[in-house]
Write a protein that holds these residues in place. Structure first.
Motif, PDB file in Angstrom:
ATOM      1  N   MET A  68       0.835  -1.204   0.000  1.00  0.00           N
ATOM      2  CA  MET A  68       0.000   0.000   0.000  1.00  0.00           C
ATOM      3  C   MET A  68       0.872   1.256   0.000  1.00  0.00           C
ATOM      4  O   MET A  68       0.574   2.226  -0.705  1.00  0.00           O
ATOM      5  CB  MET A  68      -0.938   0.010   1.217  1.00  0.00           C
ATOM      6  N   ALA A  69       1.961   1.239   0.778  1.00  0.00           N
ATOM      7  CA  ALA A  69       2.863   2.399   0.815  1.00  0.00           C
ATOM      8  C   ALA A  69       3.509   2.617  -0.553  1.00  0.00           C
ATOM      9  O   ALA A  69       3.587   3.756  -1.036  1.00  0.00           O
ATOM     10  CB  ALA A  69       3.928   2.202   1.891  1.00  0.00           C
ATOM     11  N   ILE A  70       3.972   1.552  -1.170  1.00  0.00           N
ATOM     12  CA  ILE A  70       4.594   1.657  -2.499  1.00  0.00           C
ATOM     13  C   ILE A  70       3.576   2.152  -3.515  1.00  0.00           C
ATOM     14  O   ILE A  70       3.872   3.017  -4.344  1.00  0.00           O
ATOM     15  CB  ILE A  70       5.205   0.296  -2.922  1.00  0.00           C
ATOM     16  N   GLY A  95       3.523   5.764  -5.416  1.00  0.00           N
ATOM     17  CA  GLY A  95       3.796   5.598  -6.841  1.00  0.00           C
ATOM     18  C   GLY A  95       5.259   5.331  -7.129  1.00  0.00           C
ATOM     19  O   GLY A  95       5.794   5.793  -8.136  1.00  0.00           O
ATOM     20  N   ILE A  96       5.899   4.561  -6.279  1.00  0.00           N
ATOM     21  CA  ILE A  96       7.340   4.323  -6.399  1.00  0.00           C
ATOM     22  C   ILE A  96       7.664   3.396  -7.557  1.00  0.00           C
ATOM     23  O   ILE A  96       8.608   3.633  -8.301  1.00  0.00           O
ATOM     24  CB  ILE A  96       7.899   3.749  -5.073  1.00  0.00           C
ATOM     25  N   ALA A 146       3.304  -5.114 -10.522  1.00  0.00           N
ATOM     26  CA  ALA A 146       3.499  -4.473  -9.218  1.00  0.00           C
ATOM     27  C   ALA A 146       2.209  -4.623  -8.430  1.00  0.00           C
ATOM     28  O   ALA A 146       1.253  -3.885  -8.649  1.00  0.00           O
ATOM     29  CB  ALA A 146       3.871  -3.011  -9.392  1.00  0.00           C
ATOM     30  N   GLY A 147       2.173  -5.614  -7.545  1.00  0.00           N
ATOM     31  CA  GLY A 147       0.975  -5.874  -6.743  1.00  0.00           C
ATOM     32  C   GLY A 147       1.141  -5.360  -5.331  1.00  0.00           C
ATOM     33  O   GLY A 147       2.179  -4.797  -4.963  1.00  0.00           O
ATOM     34  N   PRO A 168      10.170   5.926 -19.567  1.00  0.00           N
ATOM     35  CA  PRO A 168       9.813   7.263 -20.002  1.00  0.00           C
ATOM     36  C   PRO A 168       8.310   7.524 -19.864  1.00  0.00           C
ATOM     37  O   PRO A 168       7.479   6.669 -20.151  1.00  0.00           O
ATOM     38  CB  PRO A 168      10.209   7.294 -21.478  1.00  0.00           C
ATOM     39  N   GLY A 169       7.978   8.690 -19.350  1.00  0.00           N
ATOM     40  CA  GLY A 169       6.585   9.087 -19.188  1.00  0.00           C
ATOM     41  C   GLY A 169       6.038   8.808 -17.809  1.00  0.00           C
ATOM     42  O   GLY A 169       4.940   9.217 -17.483  1.00  0.00           O
ATOM     43  N   LYS A 170       6.771   8.103 -16.966  1.00  0.00           N
ATOM     44  CA  LYS A 170       6.311   7.809 -15.620  1.00  0.00           C
ATOM     45  C   LYS A 170       7.144   8.608 -14.627  1.00  0.00           C
ATOM     46  O   LYS A 170       8.360   8.713 -14.752  1.00  0.00           O
ATOM     47  CB  LYS A 170       6.486   6.319 -15.268  1.00  0.00           C
ATOM     48  N   THR A 171       6.492   9.174 -13.642  1.00  0.00           N
ATOM     49  CA  THR A 171       7.202   9.861 -12.571  1.00  0.00           C
ATOM     50  C   THR A 171       6.657   9.360 -11.255  1.00  0.00           C
ATOM     51  O   THR A 171       5.503   8.989 -11.159  1.00  0.00           O
ATOM     52  CB  THR A 171       7.019  11.391 -12.656  1.00  0.00           C
TER      53      THR A 171
END
Length: 192
Positions: A128-130, A134-135, A154-155, A187-190
């Protein structure tokens, strides 16, 4: 003397028949119960796989669980417990001993369930923290200890990483939170 020997053999035969019948019936119940447990396990597993329970939970909650197998095993062992109680009853054990056996089996099953879910909560909280921060996203390149690869899933409980060699590795989310890891976003993800 012959009469005494005949009388003794008759008494032994009567004693044996009084003991042999419950033992034989108990053995038959035991064999039937084990067979029924195996059949119910296979039937439940077949039905649960047809309705794709694991896949449905994975889609709905993003959690990878093996509920199909767990439910089938639980049904099998429940049948075994009921069989053992029937056999003990047929052999003439008192209800008190049967209750002690049943209580012991329930405690063992409860402890097994607790041990099997002990990793669920730390992984869920870490996941939940991750997720909230949005890490990690699918497609990101991750380096964790000696593992390098691209995140393919990424679950909430784990992160699936495909290595350059094509291996699929699962990293529990609680392990990611505890150790240093590096993420290179595609690319495109932050990250937040």
């Amino acid at each position: 003397m012959v009469e005494a020997l005949t009388n003794a053999l008759t008494r032994i035969g009567a004693l044996f028949s009084g003991v042999a019948t419950p033992l034989l019936v108990g053995l038959i119940i035991f064999v039937l119960g084990i067979t029924l447990g195996k059949l119910l396990e296979k039937l439940a597993l077949s039905i649960l796989k047809k309705i794709e329970l694991n896949a449905s939970i994975r889609k709905a909650a993003g959690i990878r669980l093996q509920l199909e197998e767990s439910i089938a095993y639980a049904l099998k062992y429940l049948t075994y417990i009921i069989t053992i109680l029937f056999v003990l009853n047929k052999l003439g054990f008192s209800a008190f001993i049967a209750n002690i056996v049943a209580a012991t089996l329930i405690v063992v099953i409860f402890a097994s369930v607790l041990l099997s879910i002990k990793d669920f909560f730390p992984n869920f909280v870490a996941g939940m923290a991750i997720y909230r921060k949005g890490i990690i996203h699918v497609g990101d390149h991750i380096t964790y200890r000696n593992i390098n690869g691209v995140v393919s899933h990424a679950g909430l409980l784990e992160v699936k990483v495909m290595t350059p060699k094509g291996d699929e590795l699962y990293i529990p989310t609680s392990m990611l939170i505890k150790a240093e890891f590096f993420v290179k976003h595609k690319p495109g993800k932050t990250s937040h």
